[in-house]
Each structure stands twice: as structure tokens, then as C-alpha cells.
Scaffold this motif. Structure first.
Motif, PDB file in Angstrom:
ATOM      1  N   GLY A 141       3.795  -6.178   7.583  1.00  0.00           N
ATOM      2  CA  GLY A 141       2.906  -6.032   6.434  1.00  0.00           C
ATOM      3  C   GLY A 141       2.192  -7.306   6.043  1.00  0.00           C
ATOM      4  N   ARG A 143       0.861  -9.379   7.833  1.00  0.00           N
ATOM      5  CA  ARG A 143      -0.315  -9.606   8.677  1.00  0.00           C
ATOM      6  C   ARG A 143      -1.430  -8.615   8.370  1.00  0.00           C
ATOM      7  N   LEU A 144      -1.138  -7.588   7.571  1.00  0.00           N
ATOM      8  CA  LEU A 144      -2.127  -6.565   7.268  1.00  0.00           C
ATOM      9  C   LEU A 144      -3.025  -6.985   6.110  1.00  0.00           C
ATOM     10  N   GLY A 145      -4.250  -6.483   6.111  1.00  0.00           N
ATOM     11  CA  GLY A 145      -5.123  -6.675   4.970  1.00  0.00           C
ATOM     12  C   GLY A 145      -4.685  -5.786   3.818  1.00  0.00           C
ATOM     13  N   TRP A 146      -5.191  -6.094   2.622  1.00  0.00           N
ATOM     14  CA  TRP A 146      -4.754  -5.357   1.440  1.00  0.00           C
ATOM     15  C   TRP A 146      -5.124  -3.880   1.528  1.00  0.00           C
ATOM     16  N   LEU A 147      -6.298  -3.565   2.063  1.00  0.00           N
ATOM     17  CA  LEU A 147      -6.688  -2.164   2.194  1.00  0.00           C
ATOM     18  C   LEU A 147      -5.787  -1.429   3.182  1.00  0.00           C
ATOM     19  N   GLU A 148      -5.397  -2.123   4.256  1.00  0.00           N
ATOM     20  CA  GLU A 148      -4.490  -1.504   5.215  1.00  0.00           C
ATOM     21  C   GLU A 148      -3.126  -1.247   4.585  1.00  0.00           C
ATOM     22  N   VAL A 149      -2.668  -2.188   3.781  1.00  0.00           N
ATOM     23  CA  VAL A 149      -1.385  -2.003   3.094  1.00  0.00           C
ATOM     24  C   VAL A 149      -1.462  -0.797   2.163  1.00  0.00           C
ATOM     25  N   ALA A 151      -3.314   1.771   2.404  1.00  0.00           N
ATOM     26  CA  ALA A 151      -3.380   3.011   3.179  1.00  0.00           C
ATOM     27  C   ALA A 151      -2.020   3.418   3.726  1.00  0.00           C
ATOM     28  N   ARG A 152      -1.123   2.443   3.961  1.00  0.00           N
ATOM     29  CA  ARG A 152       0.165   2.741   4.582  1.00  0.00           C
ATOM     30  C   ARG A 152       1.310   2.898   3.587  1.00  0.00           C
ATOM     31  N   HIS A 517       4.864  -3.873  -0.761  1.00  0.00           N
ATOM     32  CA  HIS A 517       4.829  -3.342   0.601  1.00  0.00           C
ATOM     33  C   HIS A 517       4.254  -4.341   1.593  1.00  0.00           C
ATOM     34  N   LYS A 518       3.516  -5.289   1.111  1.00  0.00           N
ATOM     35  CA  LYS A 518       2.978  -6.312   2.013  1.00  0.00           C
ATOM     36  C   LYS A 518       4.023  -7.372   2.345  1.00  0.00           C
TER      37      LYS A 518
END
Length: 656
Positions: A141, A143-149, A151-152, A517-518
Motif C-alpha cells: 500500500g 507504494r500505491l497512489g492515494w486514488l489507488e488506495v 479504490a482498494r 490502508h496505505k
């Protein structure tokens, strides 16, 4: 006269603060963007906006400013109202609070067998993987962008608990708004209550409206006041990032100068904190109130020593199981009775206004709202009753008996109303309760008053909104009521307030879930949050294992507190020469006063001297120096908050 743009600006900037606060405070451990009832970020934005609008008007010779002073003040008010929702006012411990029984259950504490079955199914995610994702974060998490976080996030697991709690939170906000509107006419118009925390923003925006903003900011007294915190925090900030540079101490430990036993043993942990902004607020507070704060704090220390000298040893077990955030000794439970009597005093002062509001409501008379009210007092009366009724139905739906639910909700809002009075009239930018609302119910009725599920529900509901009051909503609403006293567009204000509160809850919860979650909740700066929340459930389980009846020690001290407060109220009302205000007694054991007592001593002393030897004219001139202390402290706090974003760590100007 205000335009819709000021409302929109205030709401948008407030929501931005809500979105940024969790990451700023809990991940970067930077300077808190809120942090109290005079939050940092809204004032920093107000200062920049006021200065920027003044520069635009001067450079482009605009006769009609982009925003007037009252519009800037209203925008600031909206930001203040919502800024606390994202942190201590709601979201700081919320997700730990509703998931602790599932996540922290072990074989040793038996929470899985004792507590978990009592948690209503709609209060927390049913899927264990959703809870673990909250604490451990998504895989990869960080490594993910905020929008990706976003979404998941497993929204399907969270939608029901958030909806269930959202109903409770918004109903509580409805009752708070209606209570503030119901008492605003009495406090603002009838009693003309002083609001020290509003003085600096009001003076600043009034100067802007009068076309003299630069004369205000270049006032020589204000410049002297500005220099003190700017110099102090510049040197200490450099020392924070470069340990080779010496710092000026702002904390002085006086405990070693007092004996561990004897009459002065209560001062063995005495400290002096030096915060220029708090000294400024203390100067702007009425002398009678600022005197009462530090006098009662020192009297509390002497009482501890007095009990020791006469051999009155109170066993620690006499305190029993309590939920008080700072309650450590039985004598501190005086505040339970004192709060009750002071609430009755507030109601007695407002008796004519409340009677008129109830009469208009029960006879369905149409009465126009006063200047200090958003809606009519009669409509507020029905709003309070409707909100409390729906909250009681919410509690009963999830398993609490009706009578305990009604009494519990009543105590919640009684404490909130008294705390609002203390904060707004006393100019307390930082305030904490001594005893929690449920402490009084447990002391007088015992744990058997609640069923097991009712006791757990009461503790969790209290932790959500009614015990951590450092950024609580209701005092900010009362400040907002004072700000909008002469604003004609009441419907616009009410509509904006409803939208702001609704969206602030959504944005705050979303921002907190995204952060957790990130990075994973367990890797954030949440030691205090975890410790205090786990402590709530440990206290609940302790009462399950060993039910407690009425506590005679606490009842005795609560009655003593009630008698003392009654005497103070009588003296305050009957004797014009009486020097002490009753609200000082209510803060005697608050942990906030451990930080603020010296500031109020200095502020009171300066206030007393200027009025005694220079009169009102000198008071008003010297006032600008203390305004400078406040502005300087807040500006440096804002600057270091920005520096902390890039440096990864932040020098703290104000207490966390």
C-alpha cells in the motif's frame, strides 16, 4: 451582509483541512493543524487571506473587495467548526474504538469470549480481513497512489458500520446545533458573554473592513508582541533541526523545589509551560475568570497536601473503575457534583428565555429568530427533543435499555453544555475533562444500572464524542454563533453549516481509512489513541468480572463538589466584590490547567496592572502586544507545519 462565496470558501478550505489532517498528524507527526479550540490551520489561512485581500485592494484600487471582513470571519468560522472532526473531535480514535475487541483480543484478555459477542453486528466490520487490512495496511500500500488506495479499500465491509455510526454522529451534531441556538440568545445577547478566543480574528477583520489593515499589522505594540514568539521559535526551531544550536527552555520543572511529603507535597510535579499565545488569550479574558483559573489550580495542590498533613489517607481502591481521562484520585471527583450544580446555574440564568422558548414551542406560536439565533428558539426546542428521542431509539435498537439510554444521553449533553461555557467564556484554547460522564452514573447507581451490552455501548459512545474534548464541536458552534450574530442570511448560514458537518464526517472518515490502508494503523503515531481506547474496554471487562455498586467515596466527594460550587455561585451572584468566578473550580483538576495555569497567572497580572495604573486606554493599547503574542505563535506554528511536510519532522510550537 455576506455572499455565498464566503460560505463556499470556508467549507472547501475546512474540508481540505479534514482531508490533510490525518496524514499530517498521525503519519508525519507534524504540528497539529487543529489542536484545540483556536485551531492553527484556520487562523493561518485567515491571516494570509486577510493580508492577501488587503494587498489586492491596495494594488488594484478595488472599491469592492473580493471578500469583506465579516465574510473572511465567517469563512474562518466554518473552518474552525469542521477542523476538529478529522482528529480528536471524532476520527482520531474512532476506528480503533469500534475494532478494538476484534483486533486486540488474546487468549489472556478473553475479549473474544467476553466482549466480542456484545458488540452489535452493525457497529464494526464482520469480515476479520477488513479489520486486519485497517491495522496492517494493504499489501504494498505504501507504494500505491492515494486514488489507488481508495479504490482498494474494502468498502463493502465498512459501509454498514459507517452508516450506523453516521446516524449517531449526525444526530448528536443536530442536538448540539439546536442546543447552541437555544442558548445563544441568552449567552450572546442577554449576558453579553465575553469570547476571548474570538478577539484576535475580530480585531483583524474589523481593521480590514475599516480600511486600515496595514496600520493594524504595523502597530508598534503588536510588532513587539510578534517579535517575542518569532524570535523564540526561530531559535528553538533551528535547535530542533540542528542539536548543536542551544534552545531557550519553555518548560520549567518546579517539582524538585517542593517536598515529597507535607503541606506542599501536591506541588511535587508542578511545571511551568511558556506558550506566548496562551498568555495572550489569558490577557484578553476577564480578570475575574483568569484569576480563578490559576488560583483554583494551586488550591487543588494545597488540598492534596492538606489531606496528607491531617492524616486523611484515601485508598487508591476508593476510586473504583472510572472512565475519566485524567481522573487519578478520589478527591478529583468533586467535579461530578460541581458540573451538575453549574449546569443548574446556567439553566437558572436562562430560565426566562428557556421558558419563553418552551411556551412558544408547546403552543406552536410562530416567533422570529433573534439576531443571535440561526433559527427560532422554539424550533431549537423541538430539535433538541427530536434529536434526543431519535438517539434514544438508536441506543434501544442496538440493545440498551430505554431508561439508562435517556439518562446517559442527558448526562452527555449536560457535560458538553457546561464544557462549552467554560471554553467560550474562559478563553481556553486547550481543555480536557477531569471525570467522564459515565463516572457519575456508575458512582451513584453502580454498574448494575446498565446491562452488560448497555455498559459497553455507553463506554464506546462516550469515547466517540463525549470524553476527548480538545477539539469538540459544540464550543466551536457557540463561537460560530457569536461570529454570525449580525449576519442577516441565516438560511444560508444554516444550509452551509449542515453541508459542512455532513461532508466533514465523510471526508474525515475517508481520509483516515485511506491513511490506515496505505500505511497500516499499527505503523502510525497512535500510541495514545491505542492506549486510551484499550483502557476503555479493559475497564468495561473489569466491571463485568467484578460488578460495582454505588461508590460511597465518589458520592461523598461529588456532594462536596456540589456544595462548594453552590456556595461559589451564591457568592458570585450576591456579592459584587467577590473576586473568584465559579468556572475556575471546574478546571481545578483538568490536565489542561497543568499547562495553562502559569499563562493565566501572567495574563491576569498584566491585565490587572494595566487597568489599575493606566485605565481602559492603556489596556487597549497594551492589548495589541498580547494580540501580537497570539498571532506570532500561530504564524510560527503554521510555518513549521509547512516545513514539517518537507522535512519529515516538525518542531511543535503548540501542545499536541
Amino acid at each position: 451582509m455576506i455572499r455565498a462565496r464566503s460560505v463556499v470558501l470556508g467549507i472547501v478550505m475546512g474540508l481540505v483541512i479534514c482531508a490533510v489532517t490525518p496524514a499530517n498528524n498521525m503519519y508525519m507527526a507534524a504540528t497539529p493543524l487543529g489542536g484545540g479550540h483556536f485551531p492553527l490551520a484556520p487562523f493561518f489561512i485567515l491571516f494570509v487571506a486577510t493580508l492577501g485581500a488587503a494587498l489586492v485592494s491596495r494594488l488594484f484600487f478595488r472599491k469592492n473587495p473580493v471578500l469583506t471582513g465579516i465574510e473572511l470571519l465567517v469563512s474562518w468560522g466554518f473552518m474552525v467548526v469542521v477542523s476538529g472532526v478529522a482528529y480528536t473531535g471524532l476520527a482520531r480514535t474512532f476506528f480503533i474504538n469500534i475494532t478494538a475487541p476484534a483486533h486486540f483480543a488474546t487468549v489472556g484478555n478473553r475479549w473474544k469470549d467476553v466482549l466480542a459477542p456484545l458488540v452489535p453486528k452493525d457497529w464494526a466490520p464482520i469480515d476479520p480481513s477488513a479489520v486486519e487490512a485497517l491495522y496492517n495496511g494493504l499489501e504494498g500500500g505504501y507504494r500505491l497512489g492515494w486514488l489507488e488506495v481508495l479504490a482498494r479499500i474494502p468498502w463493502s465491509a465498512w459501509i454498514v458500520p459507517l452508516a450506523a455510526w453516521g446516524v449517531f454522529i449526525l444526530l448528536c451534531y443536530l442536538v448540539m446545533v439546536c442546543l447552541v441556538n437555544l442558548f445563544s440568545r441568552q449567552w450572546v445577547a442577554n449576558e453579553r458573554m465575553n469570547f476571548p478566543l474570538l478577539r484576535v480574528p475580530t480585531l483583524m477583520t474589523e481593521a480590514y473592513d475599516q480600511g486600515r489593515p496595514f496600520a493594524f499589522f504595523t502597530d508598534r505594540f503588536l510588532m513587539v508582541g510578534l517579535f517575542i514568539p518569532i524570535f523564540l521559535h526561530t531559535i528553538n526551531g533551528i535547535g530542533f533541526y540542528d542539536p548543536a544550536v542551544p534552545q531557550f527552555p519553555t518548560l520549567f520543572l518546579l517539582g524538585p523545589y517542593f517536598p515529597q511529603t507535607g503541606f506542599f507535597s501536591g506541588f511535587s510535579k508542578l511545571r511551568i509551560y511558556f506558550y506566548p499565545a496562551f498568555i495572550g488569550f489569558a490577557y484578553l479574558t476577564a480578570r475575574q475568570i483568569s484569576l480563578s483559573f490559576w488560583v483554583f489550580y494551586l488550591l487543588g495542590g494545597l488540598l492534596f497536601g492538606f489531606f496528607e498533613v491531617i492524616g486523611y489517607q484515601i485508598p487508591s481502591s476508593a476510586l473504583g473503575v472510572t472512565f475519566g481521562p485524567t481522573l487519578t484520585r478520589p478527591e478529583e471527583t468533586q467535579m461530578i457534583g460541581a458540573y451538575g450544580v453549574f449546569f443548574l446555574f446556567i439553566v437558572w440564568l436562562a430560565r426566562q428565555h428557556l421558558f419563553a422558548a418552551a411556551r412558544d414551542a408547546l403552543t406552536f406560536r410562530r416567533a422570529a429568530a433573534a439576531e443571535s439565533e440561526w433559527i427560532s428558539a422554539a424550533l431549537s426546542f423541538w430539535g433538541v427533543l427530536a434529536g434526543l428521542g431519535l438517539l434514544a431509539a438508536w441506543c434501544v435498537y442496538f440493545g440498551m435499555s430505554l431508561v439508562p439510554a435517556v439518562l446517559l444521553l442527558g448526562i452527555f449533553f449536560v457535560i458538553m453544555l457546561v464544557a462549552t461555557r467554560i471554553i467560550c467564556q474562559g478563553g481556553l484554547a486547550y481543555f480536557t475533562l477531569t471525570a467522564a460522564p459515565t463516572d457519575g452514573l456508575l458512582a451513584f447507581f453502580g454498574s448494575g444500572f446498565f446491562s452488560n451490552i448497555g455498559l459497553m455501548m455507553a463506554a464506546v459512545m462516550q469515547k466517540v464524542l463525549f470524553v476527548d474534548l480538545r477539539e469538540s464541536l459544540m464550543p466551536s458552534l457557540m463561537h460560530f454563533s457569536k461570529i454570525t450574530e449580525n449576519v442577516r442570511q441565516k438560511r444560508l448560514i444554516m444550509a452551509g453549516l449542515g453541508v459542512a458537518l455532513f461532508l466533514s464526517v465523510i471526508v474525515s472518515f475517508t481520509a483516515m481509512l485511506a491513511l490506515c490502508h496505505k500505511y497500516g494503523l499499527r505503523d502510525l503515531q497512535v500510541d495514545w489513541e491505542t492506549q486510551t481506547t484499550v483502557g476503555v474496554y479493559e475497564n468495561v471487562q473489569r466491571l463485568f468480572d467484578a460488578p460495582a455498586g454505588p461508590n460511597e467515596w465518589i458520592i461523598g466527594f461529588a456532594l462536596a463538589g456540589a456544595v462548594i460550587m453552590f456556595v461559589l455561585v451564591i457568592c458570585y451572584q450576591r456579592f459584587y466584590w467577590w473576586p473568584i468566578h465559579p468556572i475556575g473550580y471546574l478546571t481545578m483538576y483538568s490536565s489542561a490547567m497543568r499547562i495553562l495555569w502559569f499563562s493565566f497567572l501572567i495574563g491576569w497580572m498584566c491585565n490587572q496592572l494595566t487597568l489599575r495604573y493606566g485605565g481602559v486606554s492603556l489596556f487597549r493599547r497594551v492589548r495589541m502586544l498580547f494580540v501580537g503574542l497570539i498571532i506570532g505563535d500561530l504564524l510560527m506554528g503554521g510555518i513549521y507545519a509547512v516545513i514539517g511536510i518537507y522535512a519529515g519532522q516538525s518542531y511543535l510550537v503548540l501542545p499536541n
